[in-house]
Write an enzyme that holds these catalytic residues in place. Structure first.
Site: not given
Ligand SMILES: *Cc1c(COP(=O)(O)O)cnc(C)c1O
Length: 330
Positions: A33, A118, A232, A278
């Site tokens: 992701k 969640r 800065y 920046m």
């Molecule tokens: C992001 C996610 C993972 C991976 O988690 P990591 O801690 O990066 O290994 C696995 N399962 C779900 C549902 C996630 O949202």
């Protein structure tokens, strides 16, 4: 003018993926992701697929469609956020609510919430679905703290809820969960961060290989007399006649403004000189054997994250798109 160079070692990602599977004692999926945690899913996922990875997880349908175009038919691509029934025939929905589970008829993954609160069907609900389930899954909330009581609670709740789906494979552990031991084993681990070199066992030696380096070009070297300030807020004052390197990269590129350094130049740890701007940052390179042309600001992701008061996940996913990306072993 050179831009920063973000280098991603694909063979290291593949080796980390194999390490996850070995530690889990079962196959591992790859969570890619957010563009493979910012490292480039279009390069990372094919390397993993070539190594034998058959299961990929993304967050959104758009990420999933792009990944399907990249990978072609074959591997499962599951969408953690889910999508409407029939909306993405090439992708596998994760069913996160009882209503969504009831509406699905195509192959799917049922997400059971065991304590994260969640996404997912409550663990004590008894959802009905006609969908052929590929997996039932749950997600750990505090896997990076092995002693936390919620881990065992989630394991117990998941075992009880999954038992209502006899014969359906289970997917349990994320990166840190893989290292929690036998009680957290399942048919498919779901590591993300560990693949990209983030330590899944904070406080202990990192069982993963580093994957990413970020080198920034020196735009200017300047002599700064003792007593002059740099940057800065005039926050850094030269305590001696100094040589200061200004490099191309700043918080707009995802380098956390709270990072305290040091960088690495000519084999030497070089202190940050003043605040991160920046697009620019400065380092005190007075002690370097030669004036550097590059400064490495990222090698140990976790160290940068800790210094900046955040986590490796955030550092990786925010790294800027202005940098040239290079892939090792592609
Ligand atoms: C992001 C996610 C993972 C991976 O988690 P990591 O801690 O990066 O290994 C696995 N399962 C779900 C549902 C996630 O949202």
């Amino acid at each position: 003018m050179d831009t920063g160079r973000l280098r991603v070692e694909l063979p290291a990602i593949v080796r980390n993926w194999r390490r996850c599977a070995a530690a889990h004692g079962a196959p591992a999926a790859a969570v890619v992701k957010a563009d493979a945690y910012g490292l480039g899913a279009a390069r990372v996922a094919p390397a993993l697929a070539a190594a034998g990875c058959r299961h990929f997880f993304v967050a959104t349908p758009a990420e999933g469609e792009a990944l399907r175009d990249t990978l072609g038919e074959g591997p499962m691509i599951a969408v953690l956020d889910g999508f409407a029934p029939g909306a993405h025939p090439r992708l596998t929905p994760v069913l996160n609510t009882p209503e969504r589970a009831a509406a699905e008829t195509a192959p799917a993954i049922l997400h059971i919430d065991t304590g994260m609160n969640r996404l997912g069907v409550p663990h004590d609900a008894a959802p009905e679905t006609r969908a052929p389930l590929l997996f039932v899954m749950t997600h750990l909330a505090v896997a990076e703290e092995p002693a936390h009581a919620l881990n065992a609670v989630q394991a117990r709740r998941f075992a009880a809820a999954a038992a209502r789906f006899p014969g359906v494979a289970r997917s349990f552990a994320n990166s840190s969960g893989i290292f929690l031991g036998a009680g957290f084993r399942s048919d498919l681990a779901r590591p993300g961060a560990a693949l990209y070199g983030v330590n899944p066992t904070p406080g202990q030696p990192n069982p993963m290989e580093p994957v990413v380096t970020l080198d920034l070009p020196v735009l200017q070297l300047r002599r700064v007399p003792a007593g002059e300030s740099v940057g800065y807020g005039a926050a850094w004052v030269a305590g001696r006649d100094s040589l200061v390197a200004t490099v191309a990269g700043g918080y707009a590129d995802g380098i956390p403004r709270g990072w305290r350094g040091p960088g690495l130049a000519e084999g030497l740890a070089v202190p940050l000189a003043g605040r991160i701007s920046m697009d620019l940052m400065m380092f005190d390179v007075t002690d370097c054997p030669r004036p550097p042309e590059w400064v490495r600001v990222l090698g140990a992701v976790d160290a940068v994250a800790e210094s900046a008061g955040t986590i490796g996940y955030e550092v990786l996913t925010r790294l800027g798109r202005r940098f040239a990306r290079g892939y090792g072993g592609a």
